[in-house]
Scaffold this active site. Structure first.
Site, PDB file in Angstrom:
ATOM      1  N   GLY A   1       0.859  -1.189   0.000  1.00  0.00           N
ATOM      2  CA  GLY A   1       0.000   0.000   0.000  1.00  0.00           C
ATOM      3  C   GLY A   1       0.895   1.239   0.000  1.00  0.00           C
ATOM      4  N   LEU A   2       0.300   2.380   0.360  1.00  0.00           N
ATOM      5  CA  LEU A   2       1.086   3.618   0.285  1.00  0.00           C
ATOM      6  C   LEU A   2       2.302   3.585   1.196  1.00  0.00           C
ATOM      7  CD1 LEU A   2      -1.780   6.217  -0.004  1.00  0.00           C
ATOM      8  CD2 LEU A   2      -0.032   5.695  -1.705  1.00  0.00           C
TER       9      LEU A   2
ATOM     10  N   GLY B   1       4.012   0.937   2.309  1.00  0.00           N
ATOM     11  CA  GLY B   1       5.016  -0.016   1.820  1.00  0.00           C
ATOM     12  C   GLY B   1       5.721   0.492   0.572  1.00  0.00           C
TER      13      GLY B   1
ATOM     14  N   HIS C   1     -16.505   5.511  11.259  1.00  0.00           N
ATOM     15  CA  HIS C   1     -16.736   6.672  10.375  1.00  0.00           C
ATOM     16  C   HIS C   1     -18.229   6.998  10.357  1.00  0.00           C
ATOM     17  CE1 HIS C   1     -16.796   9.162   6.774  1.00  0.00           C
ATOM     18  NE2 HIS C   1     -15.478   9.149   6.756  1.00  0.00           N
TER      19      HIS C   1
ATOM     20  N   SER D   1     -17.293   9.240   1.572  1.00  0.00           N
ATOM     21  CA  SER D   1     -16.178   9.984   2.151  1.00  0.00           C
ATOM     22  C   SER D   1     -16.578  11.314   2.782  1.00  0.00           C
ATOM     23  CB  SER D   1     -15.176  10.240   1.025  1.00  0.00           C
ATOM     24  OG  SER D   1     -14.319  11.280   1.332  1.00  0.00           O
TER      25      SER D   1
ATOM     26  N   ARG E   1     -14.409  12.771  13.603  1.00  0.00           N
ATOM     27  CA  ARG E   1     -15.286  11.642  13.249  1.00  0.00           C
ATOM     28  C   ARG E   1     -15.977  10.975  14.429  1.00  0.00           C
ATOM     29  NH1 ARG E   1     -11.576   9.039   8.466  1.00  0.00           N
ATOM     30  NH2 ARG E   1     -12.046  10.727   7.026  1.00  0.00           N
TER      31      ARG E   1
ATOM     32  N   ARG F   1      -8.386   9.451  14.493  1.00  0.00           N
ATOM     33  CA  ARG F   1      -7.611  10.023  13.390  1.00  0.00           C
ATOM     34  C   ARG F   1      -8.454  11.059  12.656  1.00  0.00           C
ATOM     35  NH1 ARG F   1      -7.864   9.274   7.920  1.00  0.00           N
ATOM     36  NH2 ARG F   1      -9.007   7.304   7.983  1.00  0.00           N
TER      37      ARG F   1
HETATM   38  C1  LIG Z   1     -12.893   3.491   1.993  1.00  0.00           C
HETATM   39  C2  LIG Z   1     -11.744   4.212   2.628  1.00  0.00           C
HETATM   40  C3  LIG Z   1     -11.422   5.505   2.215  1.00  0.00           C
HETATM   41  C4  LIG Z   1     -10.356   6.171   2.787  1.00  0.00           C
HETATM   42  N1  LIG Z   1     -10.075   7.453   2.387  1.00  0.00           N
HETATM   43  C5  LIG Z   1      -9.027   8.108   2.950  1.00  0.00           C
HETATM   44  C6  LIG Z   1      -8.711   9.436   2.558  1.00  0.00           C
HETATM   45  O1  LIG Z   1      -9.348  10.031   1.705  1.00  0.00           O
HETATM   46  N2  LIG Z   1      -7.666  10.033   3.166  1.00  0.00           N
HETATM   47  C7  LIG Z   1      -6.910   9.417   4.117  1.00  0.00           C
HETATM   48  O2  LIG Z   1      -5.966  10.010   4.618  1.00  0.00           O
HETATM   49  N3  LIG Z   1      -7.187   8.139   4.480  1.00  0.00           N
HETATM   50  C8  LIG Z   1      -8.208   7.481   3.923  1.00  0.00           C
HETATM   51  N4  LIG Z   1      -8.485   6.201   4.315  1.00  0.00           N
HETATM   52  C9  LIG Z   1      -7.515   5.466   5.165  1.00  0.00           C
HETATM   53  C10 LIG Z   1      -6.339   5.020   4.295  1.00  0.00           C
HETATM   54  O3  LIG Z   1      -6.816   4.593   3.049  1.00  0.00           O
HETATM   55  C11 LIG Z   1      -5.547   3.861   4.920  1.00  0.00           C
HETATM   56  O4  LIG Z   1      -5.261   4.137   6.252  1.00  0.00           O
HETATM   57  C12 LIG Z   1      -4.252   3.657   4.166  1.00  0.00           C
HETATM   58  O5  LIG Z   1      -4.476   3.549   2.786  1.00  0.00           O
HETATM   59  C13 LIG Z   1      -3.499   2.434   4.679  1.00  0.00           C
HETATM   60  O6  LIG Z   1      -2.354   2.270   3.897  1.00  0.00           O
HETATM   61  P1  LIG Z   1      -1.245   1.215   4.298  1.00  0.00           P
HETATM   62  O7  LIG Z   1      -0.149   1.354   3.313  1.00  0.00           O
HETATM   63  O8  LIG Z   1      -0.909   1.339   5.730  1.00  0.00           O
HETATM   64  O9  LIG Z   1      -1.961  -0.184   4.130  1.00  0.00           O
HETATM   65  P2  LIG Z   1      -2.814  -0.809   2.925  1.00  0.00           P
HETATM   66  O10 LIG Z   1      -3.036   0.112   1.810  1.00  0.00           O
HETATM   67  O11 LIG Z   1      -3.986  -1.435   3.570  1.00  0.00           O
HETATM   68  O12 LIG Z   1      -1.860  -1.921   2.383  1.00  0.00           O
HETATM   69  C14 LIG Z   1      -1.583  -3.083   3.131  1.00  0.00           C
HETATM   70  C15 LIG Z   1      -0.669  -3.938   2.319  1.00  0.00           C
HETATM   71  O13 LIG Z   1      -0.243  -5.020   3.128  1.00  0.00           O
HETATM   72  C16 LIG Z   1      -0.377  -6.222   2.403  1.00  0.00           C
HETATM   73  N5  LIG Z   1      -0.589  -7.293   3.375  1.00  0.00           N
HETATM   74  C17 LIG Z   1      -1.447  -7.336   4.414  1.00  0.00           C
HETATM   75  N6  LIG Z   1      -1.309  -8.495   5.080  1.00  0.00           N
HETATM   76  C18 LIG Z   1      -0.337  -9.173   4.452  1.00  0.00           C
HETATM   77  C19 LIG Z   1       0.266 -10.444   4.647  1.00  0.00           C
HETATM   78  N7  LIG Z   1      -0.087 -11.240   5.644  1.00  0.00           N
HETATM   79  N8  LIG Z   1       1.215 -10.841   3.781  1.00  0.00           N
HETATM   80  C20 LIG Z   1       1.606 -10.051   2.739  1.00  0.00           C
HETATM   81  N9  LIG Z   1       1.067  -8.844   2.521  1.00  0.00           N
HETATM   82  C21 LIG Z   1       0.122  -8.418   3.357  1.00  0.00           C
HETATM   83  C22 LIG Z   1      -1.527  -5.999   1.451  1.00  0.00           C
HETATM   84  O14 LIG Z   1      -1.442  -6.853   0.346  1.00  0.00           O
HETATM   85  C23 LIG Z   1      -1.289  -4.543   1.080  1.00  0.00           C
HETATM   86  O15 LIG Z   1      -0.362  -4.474   0.027  1.00  0.00           O
HETATM   87  C24 LIG Z   1      -9.585   5.536   3.781  1.00  0.00           C
HETATM   88  C25 LIG Z   1      -9.915   4.260   4.212  1.00  0.00           C
HETATM   89  C26 LIG Z   1     -11.000   3.609   3.671  1.00  0.00           C
HETATM   90  C27 LIG Z   1     -11.391   2.282   4.219  1.00  0.00           C
END
Ligand SMILES: Cc1cc2nc3c(=O)[nH]c(=O)nc-3n(C[C@H](O)[C@H](O)[C@H](O)COP(=O)(O)OP(=O)(O)OC[C@H]3O[C@@H](n4cnc5c(N)ncnc54)[C@H](O)[C@@H]3O)c2cc1C
Length: 683
Positions: A13-14, A16, A238, A252, A315, A453
């Site tokens: 994700g972002l 990583g 939310h 959103s 929120r 948050r």
């Molecule tokens: C619908 C929605 C809308 C949102 N909108 C906003 C917004 O507008 N602004 C904002 O600031 N935040 C927003 N958020 C929150 C934000 O999107 C998340 O907090 C953020 O994207 C999380 O990013 P991350 O990189 O931590 O994890 P993620 O993007 O969740 O990535 C997790 C990664 O870990 C990998 N992974 C997980 N478990 C394993 C495993 N066991 N083995 C291998 N890989 C694994 C997955 O494949 C993935 O690549 C929103 C959340 C939701 C639910």
């Protein structure tokens, strides 16, 4: 023997991707693991935007410090201040960088970066690309990752599931064991540092706005292997989502940020008080203006520049406002729904929200451009997560790690300069868990968001974590590779974990042929979600959380009798889910234990049987530690340092009942004689 340093990043994700780019840029090779193709990571779902006090915001009179302050206020002061300070001050540079990378941020007609209002803020500092910001950011960072991939500095392992960290007998993380989700091969990988960027854990609550892979399984596995959890009880609900049979879909905060209003059918009595409307089931377009109860505007009328800004309180506060109004009978047709109305907005504003309006139309059949949306609060974000530390110039180094780490590669402090209030750039410590060499970035990290948050701060914390802390991670990996390389660790350390995980998979597969009926994992997950949603979301009580704990412990016992339906040796999703379910149960137990121990109301942890916020006792992080030998959790309490902004009462201009806030004696200043302990709190 010295070797080439390597870093493993789990999660695409972002957080990583940002970490991978930064570590690779610093010249260290990266192995990037993700269960799904990185461009399908949950970050792709983010809609509304990313916060930063960029130049146009400054020209309107607001600073990074205001962003910092609003973030702490939103988090009810449980956030760690130095990381938040650093993050908010790097935010404008991050937006500039993303802009240069080609992220198509919306712009004003003069060509400036456009911004919208968002929750918990009185100024427009949320940058966006329509209502699909996460997708644009993810694709932008994926392009950068591919650049390093072609140079051989990043190797992607998509469709690999992280199973367990490899921690050597000295407690140092040396790599991971993972499973190829196609062939089901279980294998170990060595690294001088391991980064967990595995996102949130909404699936513990069954239905949430998160993607179905957001189980928290990876974090739980680290927890069971010795990493600690911080504030796991802090889960955000939310205010505006569409409940669905399979999951909840977010509408959103950008809808309210662009002027959307939340209302319920109501009628005012002769004293001006709102009562539920006796005919609450009419079509919303038939309900006249004076029979619309704009609940948040009424409750928080003085929060922002206009009364309508009441729709944009933090929120947890907005969620409780809607939740209680529905409980009082204001819900649409007497049910559990409220209206989110954007029908009055100009066409070009609706166009900016197109991405979410299309989702609404697709799943409900109604066009929200013309008919108010029906929404209800839903589980959305994990503020808590893996416990992590950081280095500042002000605080001494964390004691439990100073003996373990090699020479600190952080910046040398110049004694003639005042101490920098944020984190030390390049330090090995930044966002390292209590397990040496194991880092936590993004949503899985507990540090930034306290007890709630603020909207649009998550994307920022993910990218900031990766870009800022990535340098320290590369520094640490380099030092380790020079003096104590993972490449030199005895193979038996890795083989033991491969065996542990292979045996676990075999045990699950063997249940398919077992004679007894066993427990269906999907059914058990449904029940777990129901009890957690019932007792650990909007309103909590000691009695309810203890009841949930008993039930979850019963489910942990049931899990020993789990039965798979698929013994396939190719893409066995049933196995992956069932394994994660066991991890979710343990995580759920930790959440409940911390929730029960935190005897106060703070942010999302609203307890109807507690007497407000209690800074004297609970201006602390709940630190959960797990003993795999006994299956017991310990909840310890660690002071939250307050180097910069003293906690104050959070009310968002609310005009509701008064509630007690107990402050630490040392925080009650002479100018603040104590009458603030009885201050208005919205809910
Ligand atoms: C619908 C929605 C809308 C949102 N909108 C906003 C917004 O507008 N602004 C904002 O600031 N935040 C927003 N958020 C929150 C934000 O999107 C998340 O907090 C953020 O994207 C999380 O990013 P991350 O990189 O931590 O994890 P993620 O993007 O969740 O990535 C997790 C990664 O870990 C990998 N992974 C997980 N478990 C394993 C495993 N066991 N083995 C291998 N890989 C694994 C997955 O494949 C993935 O690549 C929103 C959340 C939701 C639910």
């Amino acid at each position: 023997m010295a070797s080439e340093p390597r870093v493993i990043v789990v999660g695409g994700g972002l957080a990583g991707l940002a970490a991978s780019v930064r570590v690779a840029e610093a010249g260290v090779a990266v192995d990037l693991f993700s269960m799904v193709p990185v461009k399908r990571s949950h970050s792709v779902c983010a809609q509304g935007g990313i916060n930063a006090c960029t130049e146009p915001v400054r020209q309107e009179g607001f600073s990074e410090y205001d962003h910092f302050d609003e973030t702490l206020y939103g988090g009810d002061f449980l956030n760690h201040q130095p990381p938040v300070y650093e993050m908010t001050h790097w935010a404008p540079r991050i937006i500039d960088l993303l802009d240069r990378m080609g992220v198509p941020f919306d712009r004003t007609s003069e060509g400036f970066l456009d911004r919208r209002y968002f929750g918990g803020s009185v100024f427009r500092r949320t940058h966006f690309t329509g209502a699909s910001t996460g997708q644009q950011l993810l694709y932008g960072l994926d392009e950068q990752t591919r650049r390093y991939e072609t140079q051989g500095k990043v190797t992607k392992h998509e469709f690999w599931e992280f199973l367990w960290p490899v921690v050597d007998p000295d407690g140092v993380c040396r790599g991971i064991v993972a499973q190829d989700m196609r062939t089901m091969e279980v294998k170990s990988f060595r690294a001088d540092a391991v980064v967990m960027a595995t996102g949130g854990c909404g699936l513990i609550f069954g239905k949430s706005t998160m993607s179905v892979i957001c189980t928290g399984g990876a974090a739980s596995r680290c927890y069971q292997a010795g990493a600690w959890l911080g504030n796991p009880e802090m889960i955000q609900v939310h205010p505006t989502a569409i409940p669905g049979e399979d999951k909840c879909r977010l509408m959103s905060e950008s809808a309210r940020g662009e002027g959307g209003r939340v209302w319920l059918p109501g009628i005012q009595d002769e004293n001006g008080d709102w009562k539920p409307h006796p005919d609450a089931g009419r079509h919303p377009n038939e309900i006249p203006e004076d029979e619309r109860y704009y609940v948040l505007e009424e409750m928080y009328s003085t929060y922002g520049p206009t009364k309508r800004h009441g729709n944009l309180v933090s929120r947890d506060v907005a969620t409780r406002g809607i939740f209680f109004a529905v409980q009082q009978g204001f819900g649409i047709g007497g049910g559990k729904m409220a209206y989110l109305d954007i029908t009055h907005l100009p066409a070009d504003t609706k166009e900016k929200l197109a991405a979410i309006l299309e989702i609404y139309e697709k799943f409900t059949g109604d066009d929200p451009r013309h008919v108010p949306m029906k929404i209800f609060p839903a589980v959305h974000y994990s503020m808590g997560g893996l416990y992590a530390i950081y280095e500042t110039e002000q605080e001494p180094k964390p004691k439990f790690l100073t003996d373990l780490l090699p020479d600190d590669a952080g910046q040398q402090k110049d004694p003639s300069k005042p101490a920098h209030p944020g984190m030390v750039q390049g330090s090995h410590y930044n966002m390292m868990t209590n397990v040496k060499g194991l880092y936590a970035l993004g949503e899985v990290n507990f540090s930034y968001h306290g007890a709630t948050r603020l909207g649009a701060n998550a994307l920022l914390s993910c990218i900031f974590d990766g870009l800022f802390c990535g340098l320290g991670i590369a520094n640490y990996a380099r030092e380790m590779a020079k003096h104590d390389a993972a490449a030199d660790v005895d193979a038996a350390v890795f083989d033991a974990v491969v065996k542990q995980e292979t045996d676990k998979s075999d045990r699950f597969i063997a249940t398919v042929d077992a004679a007894d009926e066993g427990v269906n994992p999907y059914e058990l997950h449904r029940k777990l979600g129901e009890i957690m949603t019932e007792e650990l979301t909007v309103v909590r009580t000691q009695e309810g959380m203890k009841r949930a704990l008993d039930i979850v412990r019963g489910y942990i016992a049931d899990y020993q009798n789990i039965k798979l339906g698929d013994q396939g040796h190719w893409t066995n999703q049933n196995l992956s889910f069932t394994r994660a379910l066991g991890d979710m149960l343990i995580y759920a137990e930790a959440m409940l234990l911390a929730g029960i121990d935190r005897k106060e109301s703070r942010g999302c942890h609203y307890c109807s049987d507690q007497d407000g916020r209690n800074d004297e006792k609970y201006m602390k992080t709940a630190v959960c530690q797990y003993d795999p030998a006994t299956g017991q959790h310990a909840v310890k309490w660690e002071d939250v340092p307050i180097p910069l902004i003293e906690p104050r009462i959070r009310d968002y201009g609310g005009k509701k009942k008064e509630t007690k806030v107990t402050v630490k004696p040392e925080l009650a200043t002479a100018a603040d004689p104590g009458e603030d302990r009885n201050n208005p709190d919205p809910v």
